[in-house]
Design an enzyme around this catalytic site. Structure first.
Site, PDB file in Angstrom:
ATOM      1  N   TRP A 283      73.128 -87.595 -25.740  1.00  0.00           N
ATOM      2  CA  TRP A 283      73.430 -89.026 -25.700  1.00  0.00           C
ATOM      3  C   TRP A 283      74.281 -89.452 -26.898  1.00  0.00           C
ATOM      4  CZ3 TRP A 283      69.099 -86.772 -23.802  1.00  0.00           C
ATOM      5  CH2 TRP A 283      68.682 -87.133 -22.521  1.00  0.00           C
ATOM      6  N   CYS A 318      70.372 -89.137 -17.859  1.00  0.00           N
ATOM      7  CA  CYS A 318      69.268 -89.335 -16.921  1.00  0.00           C
ATOM      8  C   CYS A 318      69.661 -89.155 -15.459  1.00  0.00           C
ATOM      9  CB  CYS A 318      68.612 -90.696 -17.136  1.00  0.00           C
ATOM     10  SG  CYS A 318      69.659 -92.114 -16.720  1.00  0.00           S
ATOM     11  N   ASP A 398      59.888 -87.439 -13.562  1.00  0.00           N
ATOM     12  CA  ASP A 398      61.063 -87.683 -14.405  1.00  0.00           C
ATOM     13  C   ASP A 398      61.365 -86.450 -15.234  1.00  0.00           C
ATOM     14  OD1 ASP A 398      63.073 -88.706 -15.980  1.00  0.00           O
ATOM     15  OD2 ASP A 398      61.987 -90.513 -16.577  1.00  0.00           O
TER      16      ASP A 398
END
Length: 727
Positions: A283, A318, A398
């Protein structure tokens, strides 16, 4: 040739045999006489009549079984689903006698199969199958052929089995060898009622198990964006890598039939934080040594690269983790979908509230919790026999590595119904998921002595417009009501208070008396494209009969979608006087030259407004996050194609900015049409239109989708698609 001859095919030809013709071979009679056999003249009713009953071939009848088991899209392996019979055709060296000859089918799972571990199954071939058990039964026989039906229980281990056939004839036993050709892959079976993944809806099964095309939703709740995604669960090598992930995870064999445990393991193995999984997250905005997450069009290239190089792929965020997880779950037979949650909270202290702290000057203090503009996870469909009744169905899972669960980076499966009702004490990771979708945003004032005073609570700030692709169409389907009751309803407030009572700040909802008579609203213009001006307005309305003096402070920042600031674009501070029952506003504008170099991956801008009413000490803190919209790619190709016939696809792009775009790449792929391919391009000048072409040859019939994306130094998330039909 008569009974008593030994005309079975030898391993090699004798001297004098015509080696140029493989169907003409050397043979020997029992009396020692020699001759040549032309196998083109041998019909299926000729077979040896003495000696042991030796197996020469197993035909897994993939066309027949594939249609019955919904596995006909797989191009590799013999693939069936558990809890449902499949048929094999056995060929022997001599005629099979149903009355005299005995057959056994063995299924061997793993490197060290054992009966007591359920990894070595021996099944005598009987007259009928046994429901719910490993069993085999004769379907038909003729000459040297026998068709045998085999069934597995609906809780069978999922994975690859070696098939061994044992024959007993005239007191002699023959066993076939374990070979890679004689294997069958057994998957979960959501079409069978007793399978824990059973889903009684053909349309949903078609979407959540069989569809290789979908969308990933991104952006902000006010400006939802979507991009096509190639799940490609039936593409070559994808099943291999899915099975390898289960092997590498070291999940126990007996747990591989449990969708709860398998989905939890997959959420761990899709990221590389533990055990060298598929994807490395990044990120930072610096993607040297890998590919920018926005450049991926689907899961296929990622999984193949992982399979071939045997190391994690760089890089994912994600929606990439979610896309890969959807692929793996669908490939294994578990109904799955990618889900985007807008204004998604990341609760770091298990308070189940998202806490924002401000100092006495109304400046933000980092409190650890954050709100992502969007976050993408998965839902998987399964029963939950480990929980009380009522918690089966869709489960949140997730693969994005955010927080550890039981010491590793995984999340779920978490029952959606538990999230909706605030039952955060149920496994797995329900507290974390609840906070993502239904936490309240609480603002705290920290005075000079570090004392806390609660300023206000925003009850509808978290968890909005939860999105997934609709069943059977390309529309967006909103899932918000599955996760929570209507905002502000009695049921929703009970769920929130129930959840928070199990958190670290159970007294959060002690009443706070608020004296507020000025209403505030901060917002930017709708549908701002990259290259247009950004215009922001803070509107104020005085509802009292007295004038009010307000000190305002507005900031604009380029943000990562995770809520982390990237660069400051600008700010404005201004005092405003509002007459009794009157209105006022503060505005600021930024040109492309002021903001373009500040943007990062998702082109998200956050406007943060702070205000203090001097007369009453009322404090306001509000924000508007929005995505600067990108242009679309135009994809052109024949919408009707023929299997095996080459066609040309064209991708067209126009640069909308007044700067030259460099580091230009086009990416194109489509399941059953085109393997993922990258096409580099020279820099594109302002206003310039470019076209790239790619030849492709359809490999599968049916509705298919060409997916394309574009990346450059200034523009990302530029995508396009085209649906075609192959006949």
């Amino acid at each position: 040739m008569g009974t008593g001859s030994s005309a079975a095919r030898p391993r090699g030809n004798a001297a004098g045999a015509p080696e140029s013709d493989p169907v003409v071979e050397y043979a020997t009679t029992d009396a020692g006489r020699h001759y040549f056999v032309d196998w083109r003249l041998i019909t299926d009713d000729y077979f040896i009549q003495d000696g042991p009953l030796k197996l020469t071939n197993i035909d897994f009848l993939n066309d027949e079984n594939g249609r019955a088991h919904h596995t006909d899209e797989f191009e590799e392996h013999n693939v069936v689903r558990r809890g449902q019979p499949f048929t094999v055709e056995l060929r022997f060296e001599k005629t099979y006698d149903e009355g005299e000859d005995k057959l056994k089918v063995e299924l061997h799972f793993g490197d060290n199969p054992l009966p007591n571990k359920g990894t070595l199954l021996r099944m005598p071939v009987g007259k009928s199958l046994e429901d719910g058990k490993f069993s085999a039964a004769l379907d038909s026989s003729e000459g040297g052929y026998a068709k045998v039906k085999i069934t597995t229980p609906p809780d069978a281990i999922v994975g690859k089995y070696h098939v061994v056939i044992e024959t007993m004839s005239d007191g002699k036993t023959f066993r076939s060898r374990k070979t890679d050709d004689n294997t069958v892959v057994v998957l979960f079976n959501p079409w069978v009622k007793d399978d824990m993944t059973y889903l009684d809806d053909d349309a949903q099964l078609g979407e959540y198990v069989l569809n290789e095309h979908g969308y990933q939703y991104y952006g902000t709740s006010r400006r939802i964006g979507k991009r096509p995604w190639n799940f490609g669960q039936f593409e070559p090598k994808i099943l291999d890598v899915c099975l390898r992930l289960l092997d590498r995870s070291q999940i126990k064999a007996e747990s591989r039939g449990d969708a709860v445990k398998v989905s939890r393991i997959v959420s761990k193995m899709v990221n590389s934080a533990d055990d060298g999984g598929v994807l490395t997250g990044n990120w930072s905005g610096n993607y040297a040594g890998g590919r920018s997450p926005t450049a991926w069009n689907g899961s296929v290239e990622i999984l193949r690269q992982y399979y071939e190089r045997n190391r994690p792929v760089c890089y994912g965020q994600c929606w990439v983790f979610s896309g890969v997880m959807t692929t793996v779950l669908r490939c294994l037979g578990i109904p799955a979908r990618s889900v985007t949650n807008y204004d998604s909270a990341h609760d770091t202290d298990v308070s189940m509230t998202i806490d924002n702290y401000m100092d006495h000057n109304l400046r933000e203090i980092d409190g650890g919790d954050s709100v992502w503009n969007f976050h993408v996870w998965n839902e998987a469909w399964m029963a939950r026999p480990d929980l009380p009744e009522g918690y089966g169905g869709w489960q949140a899972v997730d693969a994005t590595p955010q927080e550890t669960s039981d010491g590793v980076y995984c999340c779920g499966p978490c029952p959606i119904s538990a999230v909706k009702n605030g039952h955060v004490y149920l496994p797995y990771d329900t507290k974390f998921v609840f906070a993502e979708v239904n936490a309240d945003k609480v603002y705290w004032l920290v005075d000079r002595h570090k004392n806390l005073r609660k300023l206000r609570t925003r009850k509808a700030a978290i968890g909005n417009k939860m999105s997934t692709k609709a069943v059977g169409s390309n529309a967006r389907h909103d899932l918000t009501e599955n996760y929570k009751y209507p905002e502000g309803s009695d049921q929703e407030r009970v769920a929130v208070r129930t959840a928070v009572s199990h958190g670290l700040k159970p007294n959060t909802y002690d009443d706070v008396i608020e004296d507020e008579d000025v209403e505030f609203d901060v917002h930017a213009d709708d549908e701002i494209y990259i290259g247009q001006n950004i215009h922001v307005t803070l509107s104020m309305k005085n509802t009292s009969s007295e004038p009010r003096k307000v000190t305002t402070h507005l900031t604009a920042r380029a943000m990562y979608y995770t809520g982390v600031p990237a660069h400051d674009i600008g700010e404005l501070e201004k005092d405003v006087f509002i007459p009794p029952n009157g209105e006022a506003s503060v505005e600021m504008t930024f040109t492309p030259r002021e903001y373009l170099d500040m943007l990062v991956d998702q082109a998200i801008v956050k406007i943060h407004a702070m205000a203090h009413v001097d007369d009453t000490n009322q404090v306001y803190s509000g924000q508007d996050d929005f995505r600067l919209m990108s242009p679309d790619l135009t994809v052109k190709a024949p919408t009707k194609m023929t299997l095996g016939e080459q066609v040309t696809a064209e991708i067209e792009f126009t640069n909308p900015l007044d700067v030259t775009l460099s580091m230009v790449e086009f990416h194109i792929e489509g399941p059953g049409l085109q393997k993922p391919k990258k096409i580099s391009h020279t820099p594109i000048k302002p206003g310039e239109t470019v076209k790239v072409t790619e030849r492709m040859t359809p490999r599968k019939v049916g509705k298919k989708t060409i997916m394309a994306s574009f990346t450059s130094n200034k523009l990302t998330q530029v995508t396009g698609e085209l649906d075609v039909v192959v006949s």
